[in-house]
Design a protein around this motif. Structure first.
Motif, short mmCIF file in Angstrom:
data_model
loop_
_atom_site.label_atom_id
_atom_site.label_comp_id
_atom_site.label_asym_id
_atom_site.label_seq_id
_atom_site.Cartn_x
_atom_site.Cartn_y
_atom_site.Cartn_z
N ASN A 135 51.69 40.15 46.50
CA ASN A 135 50.67 39.52 45.64
C ASN A 135 49.87 40.49 45.41
O ASN A 135 49.24 40.81 44.30
N PHE A 136 49.47 41.15 46.35
CA PHE A 136 48.42 42.47 46.11
C PHE A 136 48.86 43.51 45.21
O PHE A 136 48.11 44.01 44.71
N ARG A 137 50.25 43.98 45.30
CA ARG A 137 50.93 44.97 44.43
C ARG A 137 50.75 44.52 42.97
O ARG A 137 50.37 45.22 42.10
N ALA A 138 50.87 43.16 42.68
CA ALA A 138 50.90 42.72 41.30
C ALA A 138 49.39 42.20 41.02
O ALA A 138 49.19 41.68 39.81
N SER A 139 48.33 42.50 41.77
CA SER A 139 47.15 41.92 41.53
C SER A 139 46.27 42.83 40.59
O SER A 139 46.26 43.93 40.40
N THR A 140 45.46 42.24 39.62
CA THR A 140 44.41 42.56 38.91
C THR A 140 43.27 43.38 39.88
O THR A 140 43.27 44.56 39.26
#
Length: 79
Positions: free
Chosen positions: A28-33
């Motif tokens: 989720n962090f890798r894909a986060s804004t």
């Protein structure tokens, strides 16, 4: 987490992100804004992203919101 962040962090920023990623999950962090803004050097907008991650099952959880507010405060705190 540190392999995803391409900008220098102070100890408070690093601690806040470690807590955030541990709770949120690395994927989720890798894909986060938040990560995108952080790596763009936009720390002011990145810190506001923490509190957007306060939902579970489509509703705001007060405890999760408090956690995100604490992470954001630590991230923004001077050393």
């Amino acid at each position: 987490m540190t392999s995803q962040v391409t900008v220098p962090l102070n100890p408070n920023q690093q601690a806040a992100l470690i807590d955030f990623v541990y709770n949120l999950g690395a994927g989720n962090f890798r894909a986060s804004t938040l990560l995108r803004l952080l790596n763009a050097g936009d720390f002011a907008r990145a810190v506001r992203q923490f509190t957007l991650w306060d939902h579970a099952d489509g509703r705001v959880l007060p405890g999760l919101l408090r956690r995100r507010e604490a992470e954001a405060a630590l991230f923004a705190a001077p050393i």
